[in-house]
Design a protein around this motif. Structure first.
Motif, PDB file in Angstrom:
ATOM      1  N   UNK A 175     -65.514 -20.150  70.253  1.00  0.00           N
ATOM      2  CA  UNK A 175     -66.049 -19.197  71.218  1.00  0.00           C
ATOM      3  C   UNK A 175     -65.420 -17.821  71.028  1.00  0.00           C
ATOM      4  N   UNK A 176     -64.105 -17.794  70.847  1.00  0.00           N
ATOM      5  CA  UNK A 176     -63.423 -16.513  70.669  1.00  0.00           C
ATOM      6  C   UNK A 176     -63.797 -15.868  69.339  1.00  0.00           C
ATOM      7  N   UNK A 177     -64.007 -16.672  68.299  1.00  0.00           N
ATOM      8  CA  UNK A 177     -64.481 -16.127  67.024  1.00  0.00           C
ATOM      9  C   UNK A 177     -65.835 -15.455  67.204  1.00  0.00           C
ATOM     10  N   UNK A 178     -66.709 -16.077  67.981  1.00  0.00           N
ATOM     11  CA  UNK A 178     -68.043 -15.530  68.184  1.00  0.00           C
ATOM     12  C   UNK A 178     -67.989 -14.272  69.038  1.00  0.00           C
ATOM     13  N   UNK A 179     -67.060 -14.236  69.990  1.00  0.00           N
ATOM     14  CA  UNK A 179     -66.885 -13.014  70.773  1.00  0.00           C
ATOM     15  C   UNK A 179     -66.538 -11.841  69.843  1.00  0.00           C
ATOM     16  N   UNK A 180     -65.689 -12.124  68.860  1.00  0.00           N
ATOM     17  CA  UNK A 180     -65.286 -11.063  67.931  1.00  0.00           C
ATOM     18  C   UNK A 180     -66.486 -10.578  67.119  1.00  0.00           C
ATOM     19  N   UNK A 181     -67.347 -11.504  66.696  1.00  0.00           N
ATOM     20  CA  UNK A 181     -68.551 -11.124  65.966  1.00  0.00           C
ATOM     21  C   UNK A 181     -69.439 -10.234  66.829  1.00  0.00           C
ATOM     22  N   UNK A 182     -69.591 -10.603  68.099  1.00  0.00           N
ATOM     23  CA  UNK A 182     -70.431  -9.825  69.003  1.00  0.00           C
ATOM     24  C   UNK A 182     -69.866  -8.409  69.183  1.00  0.00           C
ATOM     25  N   UNK A 183     -68.562  -8.295  69.311  1.00  0.00           N
ATOM     26  CA  UNK A 183     -67.952  -6.967  69.451  1.00  0.00           C
ATOM     27  C   UNK A 183     -68.196  -6.120  68.208  1.00  0.00           C
ATOM     28  N   UNK A 184     -68.092  -6.728  67.038  1.00  0.00           N
ATOM     29  CA  UNK A 184     -68.337  -5.990  65.803  1.00  0.00           C
ATOM     30  C   UNK A 184     -69.777  -5.490  65.746  1.00  0.00           C
ATOM     31  N   UNK A 185     -70.716  -6.322  66.193  1.00  0.00           N
ATOM     32  CA  UNK A 185     -72.116  -5.902  66.220  1.00  0.00           C
ATOM     33  C   UNK A 185     -72.298  -4.712  67.150  1.00  0.00           C
ATOM     34  N   UNK A 186     -71.672  -4.800  68.333  1.00  0.00           N
ATOM     35  CA  UNK A 186     -71.763  -3.680  69.275  1.00  0.00           C
ATOM     36  C   UNK A 186     -71.172  -2.410  68.672  1.00  0.00           C
ATOM     37  N   UNK A 187     -70.033  -2.546  67.981  1.00  0.00           N
ATOM     38  CA  UNK A 187     -69.397  -1.388  67.352  1.00  0.00           C
ATOM     39  C   UNK A 187     -70.281  -0.781  66.273  1.00  0.00           C
ATOM     40  N   UNK A 188     -71.171  -1.584  65.711  1.00  0.00           N
ATOM     41  CA  UNK A 188     -72.110  -1.095  64.699  1.00  0.00           C
ATOM     42  C   UNK A 188     -73.414  -0.591  65.314  1.00  0.00           C
ATOM     43  N   UNK A 189     -73.459  -0.491  66.650  1.00  0.00           N
ATOM     44  CA  UNK A 189     -74.608   0.112  67.315  1.00  0.00           C
ATOM     45  C   UNK A 189     -75.647  -0.844  67.841  1.00  0.00           C
ATOM     46  N   UNK A 190     -75.428  -2.160  67.676  1.00  0.00           N
ATOM     47  CA  UNK A 190     -76.401  -3.134  68.178  1.00  0.00           C
ATOM     48  C   UNK A 190     -76.227  -3.288  69.689  1.00  0.00           C
ATOM     49  N   UNK A 191     -77.340  -3.274  70.406  1.00  0.00           N
ATOM     50  CA  UNK A 191     -77.325  -3.518  71.850  1.00  0.00           C
ATOM     51  C   UNK A 191     -77.342  -5.025  72.081  1.00  0.00           C
ATOM     52  N   UNK A 192     -76.399  -5.522  72.885  1.00  0.00           N
ATOM     53  CA  UNK A 192     -76.248  -6.966  73.095  1.00  0.00           C
ATOM     54  C   UNK A 192     -76.564  -7.298  74.551  1.00  0.00           C
ATOM     55  N   UNK A 193     -77.454  -8.256  74.760  1.00  0.00           N
ATOM     56  CA  UNK A 193     -77.716  -8.778  76.107  1.00  0.00           C
ATOM     57  C   UNK A 193     -77.427 -10.266  76.071  1.00  0.00           C
ATOM     58  N   UNK A 194     -76.523 -10.720  76.920  1.00  0.00           N
ATOM     59  CA  UNK A 194     -76.193 -12.139  76.909  1.00  0.00           C
ATOM     60  C   UNK A 194     -76.312 -12.735  78.303  1.00  0.00           C
ATOM     61  N   UNK A 195     -76.790 -13.968  78.330  1.00  0.00           N
ATOM     62  CA  UNK A 195     -76.717 -14.757  79.551  1.00  0.00           C
ATOM     63  C   UNK A 195     -75.645 -15.810  79.313  1.00  0.00           C
ATOM     64  N   UNK A 196     -74.917 -16.140  80.332  1.00  0.00           N
ATOM     65  CA  UNK A 196     -73.829 -17.087  80.148  1.00  0.00           C
ATOM     66  C   UNK A 196     -73.472 -17.775  81.453  1.00  0.00           C
ATOM     67  N   UNK A 201     -66.522 -15.171  79.831  1.00  0.00           N
ATOM     68  CA  UNK A 201     -67.164 -14.548  78.681  1.00  0.00           C
ATOM     69  C   UNK A 201     -67.645 -13.143  79.047  1.00  0.00           C
ATOM     70  N   UNK A 202     -68.279 -13.020  80.200  1.00  0.00           N
ATOM     71  CA  UNK A 202     -68.713 -11.706  80.670  1.00  0.00           C
ATOM     72  C   UNK A 202     -67.515 -10.817  80.965  1.00  0.00           C
ATOM     73  N   UNK A 203     -66.490 -11.403  81.567  1.00  0.00           N
ATOM     74  CA  UNK A 203     -65.299 -10.632  81.904  1.00  0.00           C
ATOM     75  C   UNK A 203     -64.606 -10.127  80.644  1.00  0.00           C
ATOM     76  N   UNK A 204     -64.648 -10.924  79.591  1.00  0.00           N
ATOM     77  CA  UNK A 204     -63.982 -10.578  78.332  1.00  0.00           C
ATOM     78  C   UNK A 204     -64.744  -9.506  77.567  1.00  0.00           C
ATOM     79  N   UNK A 205     -66.081  -9.574  77.548  1.00  0.00           N
ATOM     80  CA  UNK A 205     -66.852  -8.779  76.599  1.00  0.00           C
ATOM     81  C   UNK A 205     -67.716  -7.686  77.201  1.00  0.00           C
ATOM     82  N   UNK A 206     -68.278  -7.902  78.380  1.00  0.00           N
ATOM     83  CA  UNK A 206     -69.368  -7.047  78.858  1.00  0.00           C
ATOM     84  C   UNK A 206     -68.901  -5.634  79.216  1.00  0.00           C
ATOM     85  N   UNK A 207     -69.795  -4.671  78.964  1.00  0.00           N
ATOM     86  CA  UNK A 207     -69.596  -3.312  79.476  1.00  0.00           C
ATOM     87  C   UNK A 207     -70.165  -3.207  80.888  1.00  0.00           C
TER      88      UNK A 207
END
Length: 335
Positions: A175-196, A201-207
């Motif tokens: 799960x934490x590995x995937x969080x890191x992937x999601x952050x990298x995508x966001x840093x590259x300009x991808x807009x991320x919408x997640x349900x959880x 998970x939301x507390x860790x990652x969401x803007x």
């Protein structure tokens, strides 16, 4: 002259969905999602999360309202709107005997993108799937299948990525590995919408965080602002001697006995502190309510405990988690 705000990546206006039999799954949803943000959509089962995502992705038709992705209407300009979107569903289907490479490459072709082995390799490497590229999907673990779902969604280089319960059933390390992937995508300009369902998970990652319940979007807020405005702090005081009841002189602090009388719990809102840089609490003009809030309230509480002869051997504080805030919001709407 005020700088114009950039257009939202996703614009939802007056969106309603009613199914046969009169069941209304979504009730006049208004929502803008910014470019390059991670937006977490929280809600209990049946709240309307998947219906909202399905409409934005063009999988379900709305009953009323409209949705635009990068300015393109999802109905009148479906192909253009859908080309911006990558969707990670909860399960793989119908491809059990395909290899990882073939499955991901096929997803790129579905969007009319030309072959690009270098991009497919980059996606697989970023998700730690390169060594599994020749494996059939049926042989993969649940966590690896989840990574393949993300790879398939990224195959056509989308600007928006929807993650529907992306780490359900995945162990903590993965799960934490995937969080890191999601952050990298966001840093590259991808807009991320997640349900959880994993609120951490939301507390860790969401803007920003949206809360949906019974088809209504009850709140959309910056994560840190939400936790500041709705989060409470608790000061727990471990006592030298147990108490049968809170001394009368301390009742104004709203203390609660805990641990069979061996502890007192003081709940306060740290955002109401009005102290200046010298530590003053506002002087004679402060109200009694302000006097027993925040850090100045703690100082008064400790002085009150000393005057009442209540000995303290230890103390610690904790802040409300996002989960507690979410539960309180849902409960408030029910009441």
């Amino acid at each position: 002259m005020q700088e114009a705000r950039p257009a939202p990546m996703i614009e939802v206006k007056g969106l309603t969905k009613t199914y046969g039999g009169g069941f209304t799954a979504l009730k006049s949803i208004d929502l803008d999602i910014r470019r390059g943000e991670i937006f977490a959509l929280l809600g209990p089962n049946g709240a309307g999360k998947t219906t909202l995502i399905s409409i934005i992705c063009g999988l379900v038709n709305p009953s009323s309202g409209h949705v635009r992705v990068a300015g393109h209407d999802i109905i009148s300009d479906f192909r253009a709107a859908r080309s911006y979107i990558g969707l990670v569903p909860q399960e793989l289907t119908n491809e059990a005997f395909s290899t990882v490479w073939d499955s991901v490459s096929f997803s790129r072709g579905l969007f009319g993108k030309p072959r690009n082995p270098a991009h497919i390799e980059q996606v697989l490497r970023s998700l730690s799937l390169w060594d599994k590229r020749k494996n059939r999907l049926i042989t993969l673990s649940g966590g690896m299948k989840r990574r393949v779902l993300i790879a398939k969604a990224l195959a056509h280089e989308p600007d928006v990525l929807f993650l529907d319960e992306p780490t359900a059933g995945v162990d903590v390390e993965l799960r934490r590995d995937m969080w890191e992937v999601v952050r990298e995508l966001r840093d590259n300009g991808v807009t991320i919408i997640l349900t959880t369902h994993y609120i951490e998970e939301a507390e860790e990652m969401a803007d920003r965080i949206g809360v949906i319940r019974s088809g209504e979007l009850v709140l959309v807020e910056e994560k840190h602002a939400l936790m500041r405005s709705l989060g409470r702090k608790e000061l727990t005081l471990q006592l030298r001697q147990p108490l049968d009841e809170v001394p009368e002189s301390l009742t104004r602090f709203g203390l609660a006995l805990a641990d069979d009388g061996h502890a007192l719990v003081y709940t306060y809102d740290d955002t109401s502190v009005t102290s200046d840089s010298d530590g003053h609490d506002g002087g004679e003009h402060g109200t009694e309510e302000h006097d027993i809030e925040g850090q100045s309230g703690i100082a008064k509480l400790l002085a009150g405990l000393d005057n009442a002869g209540v000995g303290v051997k230890d103390l610690y504080t904790r802040q409300s988690s996002l989960e507690e805030i979410f539960v309180s919001l849902v409960q408030e709407r029910k009441e």
